[in-house]
Design a protein around this motif. Structure first.
Motif, PDB file in Angstrom:
ATOM      1  N   ALA A 175       4.806  -0.227  -1.627  1.00 34.06           N
ATOM      2  CA  ALA A 175       4.293   1.111  -1.294  1.00 34.06           C
ATOM      3  C   ALA A 175       3.292   1.556  -2.355  1.00 34.06           C
ATOM      4  N   ALA A 176       3.591   1.248  -3.616  1.00 34.42           N
ATOM      5  CA  ALA A 176       2.680   1.642  -4.700  1.00 34.42           C
ATOM      6  C   ALA A 176       1.343   0.910  -4.574  1.00 34.42           C
ATOM      7  N   LEU A 177       1.398  -0.360  -4.188  1.00 38.19           N
ATOM      8  CA  LEU A 177       0.154  -1.131  -4.004  1.00 38.19           C
ATOM      9  C   LEU A 177      -0.676  -0.563  -2.856  1.00 38.19           C
ATOM     10  N   SER A 178       0.007  -0.233  -1.758  1.00 34.07           N
ATOM     11  CA  SER A 178      -0.681   0.335  -0.600  1.00 34.07           C
ATOM     12  C   SER A 178      -1.353   1.654  -0.979  1.00 34.07           C
ATOM     13  N   HIS A 179      -0.630   2.460  -1.757  1.00 33.50           N
ATOM     14  CA  HIS A 179      -1.144   3.765  -2.174  1.00 33.50           C
ATOM     15  C   HIS A 179      -2.343   3.597  -3.115  1.00 33.50           C
ATOM     16  N   LYS A 180      -2.167   2.718  -4.101  1.00 34.88           N
ATOM     17  CA  LYS A 180      -3.200   2.521  -5.131  1.00 34.88           C
ATOM     18  C   LYS A 180      -4.526   2.049  -4.524  1.00 34.88           C
ATOM     19  N   HIS A 181      -4.441   1.112  -3.570  1.00 34.71           N
ATOM     20  CA  HIS A 181      -5.674   0.543  -3.017  1.00 34.71           C
ATOM     21  C   HIS A 181      -5.994   1.050  -1.615  1.00 34.71           C
ATOM     22  N   ILE A 222      15.029   3.791   5.215  1.00 31.67           N
ATOM     23  CA  ILE A 222      14.736   2.868   4.107  1.00 31.67           C
ATOM     24  C   ILE A 222      13.240   2.905   3.784  1.00 31.67           C
ATOM     25  N   LEU A 223      12.419   2.857   4.824  1.00 31.34           N
ATOM     26  CA  LEU A 223      10.962   2.906   4.610  1.00 31.34           C
ATOM     27  C   LEU A 223      10.557   4.238   3.990  1.00 31.34           C
ATOM     28  N   ASN A 224      11.192   5.307   4.468  1.00 34.65           N
ATOM     29  CA  ASN A 224      10.872   6.648   3.975  1.00 34.65           C
ATOM     30  C   ASN A 224      11.204   6.788   2.492  1.00 34.65           C
ATOM     31  N   ARG A 225      12.394   6.312   2.122  1.00 35.44           N
ATOM     32  CA  ARG A 225      12.811   6.412   0.707  1.00 35.44           C
ATOM     33  C   ARG A 225      11.873   5.611  -0.190  1.00 35.44           C
ATOM     34  N   ALA A 226      11.318   4.522   0.343  1.00 35.51           N
ATOM     35  CA  ALA A 226      10.425   3.682  -0.473  1.00 35.51           C
ATOM     36  C   ALA A 226       9.003   4.255  -0.527  1.00 35.51           C
ATOM     37  N   GLY A 227       8.764   5.343   0.229  1.00 36.37           N
ATOM     38  CA  GLY A 227       7.412   5.930   0.216  1.00 36.37           C
ATOM     39  C   GLY A 227       6.450   5.252   1.173  1.00 36.37           C
ATOM     40  N   LEU A 228       7.004   4.631   2.224  1.00 34.20           N
ATOM     41  CA  LEU A 228       6.139   3.894   3.156  1.00 34.20           C
ATOM     42  C   LEU A 228       5.880   4.630   4.474  1.00 34.20           C
TER      43      LEU A 228
END
Ligand code: ZN
Length: 503
Positions: free
Chosen positions: A233-239, A267-273
């Protein structure tokens, strides 16, 4: 100037499909293409010097399709399996069970998929890449093969750190440990998965090749730890990268989530996806509360009608998704579970399947289906505003269909005949980023006869490997079928098969 260096084309006198125009009798216009893009769409454009003319009189110019769900790794396994529910198919096709492949085979299988897609008017593909083992050299071989074919690719390296078959939580408690071990496999560290993906993005940049961009592809929520999902999720957000993940494809996946009291969307929601970058692949067993949550998040669904039926996963709730305002994109999925990369067939199924459960007229018609195959797919892979429409400023990703082919004689409605009558035979010319990759119905970038010869050379060995794996796995099939039946005993409140009621 050689043909391959030519960058200016005038597609002259064809009917040009416009989603917002007359979709039944598209107006005749010329398209001027320069440096990969559509420069002008208008009647009677005068060709300037150095412009190659592509005659399109009596032909139909259509935006190239986006295949929003595909895995290239098993293109050599088409035609090998049938009558296998999802988990049994997964057992027989798991890339890890086939060990290390040669670079020759990896190049070949990538080209086989790319060649069929281009011949069928697919100009963009999201390859949800299963890379076993995860090595740079394999990735490079795949990207080079795609570059050679000339198709636009949105590459995602599939990530998972939990190896268990999805059905494992539903398997009998008294299974011998030796069988249980074979169903659960070997988990990998999340950090290793994340490090590899990040390293490739650093090494190759955000455009790994001229027509390529990245996607983030967690295999499925239940196959990933929270650590892995959060990292992705962090990678998706960053780029600002699109995310694709398999969610609620099968009844056992939905039943296992209920047995474990864990919603896959939570699960996806908690991970920020859970956001507008997310694309849920399959979504056959989404409950109405999931659909509401999905609509709220701005995410989309990628519908794979052929694999959903071939693996006996059931009928996705297309009308409910559409009613909730969720855009639907289309995918053709793996060769080992769907055999063909053909969006014409997927569009037809998208329109026809709702009649299995709904008798009223509805809005999933041919024009919607063609939008799903182009505009919704473009949005899913973050290429909206670039592909999916034939307008000035858009990339010249398109196909030219021969209207003398039986599917279009007589031409009463372009859109309905594309969706209900055509299957790819009328595809005469295909351009990707303004480069002709198919002409006169043949690939110009790759020698198809040489591909066929090479495939014929390698396939007997692969057939022997498939047979050996099937023999080794035979004793797992009865317990897996039992697990499937156990899944049917878990109440989900959902009906995805006609006439099959929960008991
Ligand atoms: Zn898939």
């Amino acid at each position: 100037m050689t043909a391959s260096a030519q960058t200016s084309f005038l597609i002259r006198g064809g009917r040009v499909y416009d989603h917002d125009g007359d979709v039944h009798q598209p107006a005749v216009a010329d398209l001027l293409i320069n440096n990969g893009k559509i420069e002008r769409v208008a009647p009677d454009i005068a060709p300037g010097p150095g412009v190659e003319i592509i005659e399109a009189r009596g032909k139909l110019v259509v935006p190239g399709f986006v295949n929003a769900h595909y895995h290239s790794h098993d293109a050599m396994l088409k035609g090998m399996f049938e009558e296998m529910p999802f988990d049994i198919w997964a057992l027989h096709t798991n890339a890890a069970s086939y060990g290390r492949r040669s670079h020759q085979e990896i190049r070949l299988r990538t080209l086989i998929g790319a060649a069929e897609m281009l011949r069928n008017g697919i100009t963009t593909v999201q390859d949800f890449l299963t890379l076993v083992p995860a090595e740079e050299a394999y990735l490079d071989t795949i990207l080079s093969a795609y570059e050679e074919a000339g198709i636009r690719v949105v590459v995602g390296i599939a990530a998972r750190d939990r190896a268990a078959l999805d059905i494992a939580p539903l398997m009998a408690m008294d299974l011998p440990q030796s069988i249980r071990d074979r169903l659960t496999g070997v988990s990998r560290p999340a950090k290793q998965e994340l490090d590899f993906i990040e390293a490739q993005m650093r090494r190759l940049g955000m455009y790994p090749r001229p027509l390529m961009t990245w996607a983030i592809t967690p295999s499925a929520p239940q196959r990933c730890s929270p650590e892995l999902l959060e990292g992705l999720a962090a990678l998706s957000h960053k780029h600002n990268l699109p995310v694709f993940t398999h969610v609620y494809e099968t009844r056992p996946q939905a039943a296992a989530a209920r047995v474990q009291s864990s919603s896959l969307l939570d699960i996806l929601n908690r991970a920020g996806l859970m956001n507008e970058r997310l694309n849920l692949v399959h979504g056959v067993w989404l409950a109405s509360s999931d659909i509401a949550m999905l609509a709220e998040s701005g995410a989309r669904v990628v519908h794979n009608p052929i694999s959903n039926l071939k693996l006996k996963s059931g009928m996705a709730p297309i009308l409910d998704l559409h009613d909730a305002g969720i855009p639907i994109a289309l995918g053709c999925d793996n060769y080992s579970c769907a055999e063909t990369q053909n969006i014409f067939v997927a569009m037809r199924m998208l329109c026809l399947l709702p009649a299995v459960t709904a008798y009223e007229p509805h809005l999933i018609n041919a024009a919607y289906s063609l939008r799903a195959a182009t505009l919704h797919g473009a949005k899913a892979v973050h290429l909206d505003g670039q592909v999916g429409r034939l307008k000035a400023g858009m990339a010249a990703d398109l196909m030219i269909l021969d209207l003398n082919e039986p599917a279009f004689v007589p031409l009463n409605s372009a859109v309905r005949q594309i969706v209900y009558a055509e299957a790819g035979r009328a595809v005469e010319t295909v351009l990707v980023a303004g480069r002709p990759v198919v002409r006169d119905g043949k690939l110009v970038t790759v020698d198809e006869a040489a591909l066929a010869a090479e495939a014929a050379e390698l396939s007997p060995g692969l057939r022997r490997e498939v047979a050996a794996l099937a023999e080794k796995s035979a004793d797992l099939i009865p317990p897996l079928l039992e697990g499937n039946r156990a899944a049917w005993k878990v109440v989900t409140g959902l009906e995805r098969y006609v006439g099959r009621k929960e008991r």
